[in-house]
Design a protein around this motif. Structure first.
Motif, PDB file in Angstrom:
ATOM      1  N   LEU A 144       0.967  -1.051   0.146  1.00 27.08           N
ATOM      2  CA  LEU A 144       0.020   0.192  -0.118  1.00 27.08           C
ATOM      3  C   LEU A 144       0.675   1.142  -0.074  1.00 27.08           C
ATOM      4  N   CYS A 145       0.603   2.201  -0.837  1.00 24.36           N
ATOM      5  CA  CYS A 145       1.117   3.597  -0.863  1.00 24.36           C
ATOM      6  C   CYS A 145      -0.026   4.401  -1.530  1.00 24.36           C
ATOM      7  N   ALA A 146      -0.337   5.404  -0.485  1.00 25.32           N
ATOM      8  CA  ALA A 146      -1.409   6.401  -0.940  1.00 25.32           C
ATOM      9  C   ALA A 146      -0.929   7.848  -0.485  1.00 25.32           C
ATOM     10  N   LEU A 147      -1.713   8.725  -0.953  1.00 24.99           N
ATOM     11  CA  LEU A 147      -1.466  10.161  -0.727  1.00 24.99           C
ATOM     12  C   LEU A 147      -2.701  10.842  -0.038  1.00 24.99           C
ATOM     13  N   ALA A 148      -2.779  11.494   1.217  1.00 27.08           N
ATOM     14  CA  ALA A 148      -3.799  12.019   1.681  1.00 27.08           C
ATOM     15  C   ALA A 148      -3.813  13.473   1.075  1.00 27.08           C
ATOM     16  N   PHE A 149      -4.933  13.567   0.095  1.00 24.45           N
ATOM     17  CA  PHE A 149      -4.737  15.107  -0.373  1.00 24.45           C
ATOM     18  C   PHE A 149      -5.879  15.920  -0.029  1.00 24.45           C
ATOM     19  N   LYS A 150      -6.720  15.409   0.832  1.00 21.09           N
ATOM     20  CA  LYS A 150      -7.933  16.620   1.509  1.00 21.09           C
ATOM     21  C   LYS A 150      -8.353  15.922   2.724  1.00 21.09           C
ATOM     22  N   VAL A 151      -8.729  16.726   3.546  1.00 22.87           N
ATOM     23  CA  VAL A 151      -9.386  16.452   4.749  1.00 22.87           C
ATOM     24  C   VAL A 151     -10.561  17.233   5.119  1.00 22.87           C
ATOM     25  N   LEU A 152     -11.662  16.632   5.469  1.00 22.67           N
ATOM     26  CA  LEU A 152     -13.036  17.222   5.753  1.00 22.67           C
ATOM     27  C   LEU A 152     -13.520  16.783   7.085  1.00 22.67           C
ATOM     28  N   HIS A 153     -14.007  17.772   7.778  1.00 23.44           N
ATOM     29  CA  HIS A 153     -14.500  17.349   9.192  1.00 23.44           C
ATOM     30  C   HIS A 153     -16.030  17.373   9.124  1.00 23.44           C
ATOM     31  N   ASP A 154     -16.531  15.886   9.526  1.00 23.50           N
ATOM     32  CA  ASP A 154     -17.942  15.643   9.417  1.00 23.50           C
ATOM     33  C   ASP A 154     -18.442  15.756  10.969  1.00 23.50           C
ATOM     34  N   LYS A 155     -19.556  16.441  11.415  1.00 26.46           N
ATOM     35  CA  LYS A 155     -20.062  16.589  12.672  1.00 26.46           C
ATOM     36  C   LYS A 155     -20.401  15.238  13.327  1.00 26.46           C
ATOM     37  N   GLN A 156     -20.657  14.147  12.362  1.00 25.04           N
ATOM     38  CA  GLN A 156     -21.338  12.959  12.888  1.00 25.04           C
ATOM     39  C   GLN A 156     -19.956  11.718  12.916  1.00 25.04           C
ATOM     40  N   ARG A 157     -19.436  11.924  11.880  1.00 24.25           N
ATOM     41  CA  ARG A 157     -18.219  10.905  11.604  1.00 24.25           C
ATOM     42  C   ARG A 157     -16.766  11.321  11.783  1.00 24.25           C
ATOM     43  N   GLY A 158     -16.604  12.706  12.212  1.00 17.05           N
ATOM     44  CA  GLY A 158     -15.312  13.082  12.570  1.00 17.05           C
ATOM     45  C   GLY A 158     -14.521  13.568  11.118  1.00 17.05           C
ATOM     46  N   PRO A 159     -13.119  13.529  11.320  1.00 15.87           N
ATOM     47  CA  PRO A 159     -12.291  13.713  10.087  1.00 15.87           C
ATOM     48  C   PRO A 159     -12.682  12.807   8.883  1.00 15.87           C
ATOM     49  N   LEU A 160     -12.817  13.157   7.860  1.00 13.74           N
ATOM     50  CA  LEU A 160     -12.912  12.245   6.675  1.00 13.74           C
ATOM     51  C   LEU A 160     -11.660  12.538   5.964  1.00 13.74           C
ATOM     52  N   VAL A 161     -10.923  11.724   5.399  1.00 12.61           N
ATOM     53  CA  VAL A 161      -9.673  11.784   4.878  1.00 12.61           C
ATOM     54  C   VAL A 161      -9.751  11.172   3.405  1.00 12.61           C
ATOM     55  N   PHE A 162      -9.377  11.980   2.296  1.00 10.92           N
ATOM     56  CA  PHE A 162      -9.348  11.544   0.977  1.00 10.92           C
ATOM     57  C   PHE A 162      -8.259  11.035   0.613  1.00 10.92           C
ATOM     58  N   LEU A 163      -8.012   9.702   0.158  1.00 10.41           N
ATOM     59  CA  LEU A 163      -6.691   8.950  -0.284  1.00 10.41           C
ATOM     60  C   LEU A 163      -6.738   8.766  -1.668  1.00 10.41           C
ATOM     61  N   ARG A 164      -5.742   9.089  -2.413  1.00 10.26           N
ATOM     62  CA  ARG A 164      -5.393   8.721  -3.580  1.00 10.26           C
ATOM     63  C   ARG A 164      -4.570   7.278  -3.498  1.00 10.26           C
ATOM     64  N   ILE A 165      -4.912   6.390  -4.144  1.00  9.76           N
ATOM     65  CA  ILE A 165      -4.129   5.019  -4.102  1.00  9.76           C
ATOM     66  C   ILE A 165      -3.168   4.719  -5.089  1.00  9.76           C
ATOM     67  N   TYR A 166      -2.161   4.855  -4.954  1.00  5.76           N
ATOM     68  CA  TYR A 166      -0.824   4.628  -5.917  1.00  5.76           C
ATOM     69  C   TYR A 166      -0.760   3.094  -6.235  1.00  5.76           C
ATOM     70  N   SER A 167      -0.659   2.570  -5.066  1.00  4.70           N
ATOM     71  CA  SER A 167      -0.444   1.104  -5.197  1.00  4.70           C
ATOM     72  C   SER A 167      -0.917   0.163  -3.864  1.00  4.70           C
ATOM     73  N   GLY A 168      -1.148  -0.983  -4.186  1.00  4.44           N
ATOM     74  CA  GLY A 168      -1.775  -1.721  -3.014  1.00  4.44           C
ATOM     75  C   GLY A 168      -3.202  -1.777  -2.902  1.00  4.44           C
ATOM     76  N   THR A 169      -3.789  -2.215  -1.800  1.00  4.88           N
ATOM     77  CA  THR A 169      -5.140  -2.241  -1.503  1.00  4.88           C
ATOM     78  C   THR A 169      -5.452  -1.750  -0.495  1.00  4.88           C
ATOM     79  N   LEU A 170      -6.734  -0.977  -0.060  1.00  8.73           N
ATOM     80  CA  LEU A 170      -7.270  -0.596   1.066  1.00  8.73           C
ATOM     81  C   LEU A 170      -8.501  -1.286   1.636  1.00  8.73           C
ATOM     82  N   THR A 171      -8.621  -1.817   2.809  1.00  5.30           N
ATOM     83  CA  THR A 171      -9.608  -2.342   3.383  1.00  5.30           C
ATOM     84  C   THR A 171     -10.229  -1.794   4.602  1.00  5.30           C
TER      85      THR A 171
END
Length: 556
Positions: A144-171
């Motif tokens: 796995l290798c990914a870049l966090a390119f944006k962070v948003l804060h949701d009142k219910q779920r807390g920080p939401l992090v957008f990841l661009r996946i360059y290799s590997g798999t996220l679960t």
């Protein structure tokens, strides 16, 4: 294409001349500026016409060009079509991957005209992860290798992090390692974003964008990998490990290119409506910093006030508005200040001794150092050690010394601004056995401050690179105004009927410029600013600034 003065041919020619790229014209506009109504698909010889009454761009008609009704347009389309290397999309895809040419499309974002074929072109012509040969990803060998390119804060779920996946798999429920923060976190859920709808998914592979829930420390621009050992293994494969002082240093990390953030050039104080609301303000600013790396927040050591550091007037205004809108806090901003820097003009030596008895221990440190102007510009002080300073002594105290020097350079003697372009040489250091590293840091820091105060000092001001686009009739008043602002004009270019003024201007002189420019040009001119460098102020300007900061500006 619907902007006043829009020119498709000029834009294509600009790509050819300025970017030195070979444009592939895949679309032609039907009309320009106010008459823009659609585009021609050069490959399929079709025209796409948008309904003028449709505000969201959904209502459009696709029809083939005909000799009877579109004679001139068809002729132009055939000429453009024949200029393509081959007439198939596969050929466009191939030359795009080879970076031999650049596909060009056109449209208008305001009413979403041309957005659909643009998204189709992204899928058709741009490379998938499997078509990219990147040595960086080869070093991770499918991990796995990914870049966090944006962070948003949701009142219910807390920080939401957008990841661009360059290799590997996220679960979901996966533990990941953040290289930038050197910490391990566990994501709880994995979502696929569709506009404002988030669909929960079991896994996601390279080439996709994921929305993750549960990452508490990850910020914009961070590199995410499966584990710390994975990052170190990749670094070893890349040959980043090296020996230093006879010991194997930990392999340097392999980081994805995050967000390039220039240093803030404006700052102002921010205060909550009451002391009781200070924790809420700190919480809001902490979240906003994670989302926006260009925002810096610090505490003024003298006044204890919270200071916002940003990229411009508008940037700080937006942060102020978001705190009110998203966090329900009415805050008060102090006057906007320019972020100056300081430096020294000559070489100075200083000595200092710190002798304290705490409990039954004596802490004794004595140091002699020299500060001088650095040979090359450097934001962080360059630190050197004389041969007479013992290697064993340095090994134990190097971190404390460097911390002290960098701490002393955070606040200069003139304005309390950071000190840059300086070098320090430690000539002697004596440490009594049992002396704490805190005392070493305090002594070196005090000695450094003493040397900076003795030296001839210079204020450095941020110099901005300025580009003003103005019609010919308003050029003279714009140039006259820039001359009053200590502007240095480098070049005046011609762009169709407009003139483009390129030059440099001190940031202190450009505050409120957008309002003045609108007034001078009846709202027709535009401008762009970017930090170029820090330059020395003239003696008169420096004296006026120091008097102003001392409250003496209006005495006479």
């Amino acid at each position: 294409m619907d902007k006043t003065g829009a020119s498709f041919n000029y834009a294509v020619e600009s790509i050819r001349e300025k970017l030195k790229a070979k444009p592939l014209i895949l679309q032609l506009p039907i009309g320009e500026a106010r008459t823009f109504q659609g585009v021609v698909d050069v490959v399929n010889k079709e025209k796409l016409l948008w309904n003028s009454n449709s505000d969201d761009g959904k209502d459009f008609e696709r029809m083939p060009l005909s000799e009877a009704s579109d004679r001139e347009l068809l002729k132009e389309t055939i000429e453009a079509r024949n200029s393509l290397i081959e007439q198939l999309q596969a050929a466009v895809h191939r030359v795009t991957l080879a970076q031999a040419a650049v596909p060009v499309l056109c449209g208008s974002a305001l009413k979403n005209k041309g957005v659909q074929p643009l998204l189709d072109a992204v899928t058709t012509y741009l490379p998938s992860p499997e078509e990219r040969e990147d040595r960086f990803l080869q070093w991770y060998e499918g991990d796995l290798c990914a870049l966090a390119f944006k962070v948003l804060h949701d009142k219910q779920r807390g920080p939401l992090v957008f990841l661009r996946i360059y290799s590997g798999t996220l679960t979901p429920q996966l533990a990941v390692h953040n290289i930038n923060r050197n910490c391990t976190e566990r994501m709880s859920r994995l979502l696929l974003p569709f506009a404002d709808q988030h669909v929960e998914i079991p896994s996601l592979t390279a080439g996709n964008i994921a929305l993750t829930v549960g990452l508490k420390q990850t910020a914009t621009g961070d590199t995410i990998v499966s584990s710390k050992s994975s990052a170190l293994a990749a670094a070893r494969r890349a040959g980043r490990g090296e020996r230093e002082h006879g010991k194997k240093r930990e392999a340097e990390s392999l980081l994805l290119a995050g967000v390039e953030v220039p240093e803030p050039v404006f700052f102002c104080t921010i205060e909550p409506p009451s002391v009781a609301k200070q924790p809420d303000l700190d919480h809001a600013l902490e979240r906003l910093q994670r989302e926006d790396p260009s925002l810096k927040v610090k505490l003024d050591p003298d006044s204890g006030q919270t200071v916002l550091c940003g990229m411009g007037e508008l940037h700080i205004e937006i942060i102020h508005d978001r705190i009110k809108r998203e966090y329900g806090l009415e805050t008060y901003l102090g006057p906007l200040q320019v972020a100056y820097r300081e430096t020294i003009l000559n070489s100075v030596r200083a000595t200092d001794t710190l002798d304290r008895v705490l409990g039954d221990k004596r802490h004794l440190v004595s140091a002699e150092l020299e500060v001088r102007p650095a040979e090359e510009p450097c934001a962080v002080a360059k630190i050197e050690y004389a041969d007479c300073v013992g290697e064993d002594l340095l090994q134990a105290s190097r971190e404390a010394i460097e911390s002290a020097v960098h701490s002393a350079c955070l606040q200069g003697p003139l304005l309390g601004s950071p000190v840059q372009d300086v070098a320090m040489t430690l000539h002697s250091l004596m440490i009594h056995p049992g002396t704490s590293t805190t005392m070493v840091t305090a002594c070196i820091s005090r000695c450094m401050q003493k040397a900076l105060k003795k030296a001839d000092k210079q204020v450095l001001e941020p110099l901005m690179s300025l580009e003003v686009t103005v019609s010919r009739e308003y050029l003279s008043p714009v140039l006259a105004d820039l001359a009053q602002r200590r502007g240095n004009i480098q070049e005046i270019q011609t762009r169709q009927d407009n003139r483009v003024v390129l030059g440099f201007v001190p940031l202190a002189e450009i505050m409120g410029y957008s309002t003045v420019l609108r007034t001078l040009t009846s709202g027709s001119a535009t401008f762009a600013l970017e930090l170029s460098t820090y330059q020395a102020m003239s003696p008169q300007d420096q004296s006026a600034l120091l008097n102003q900061r001392s409250g003496l500006a209006h005495v006479l």
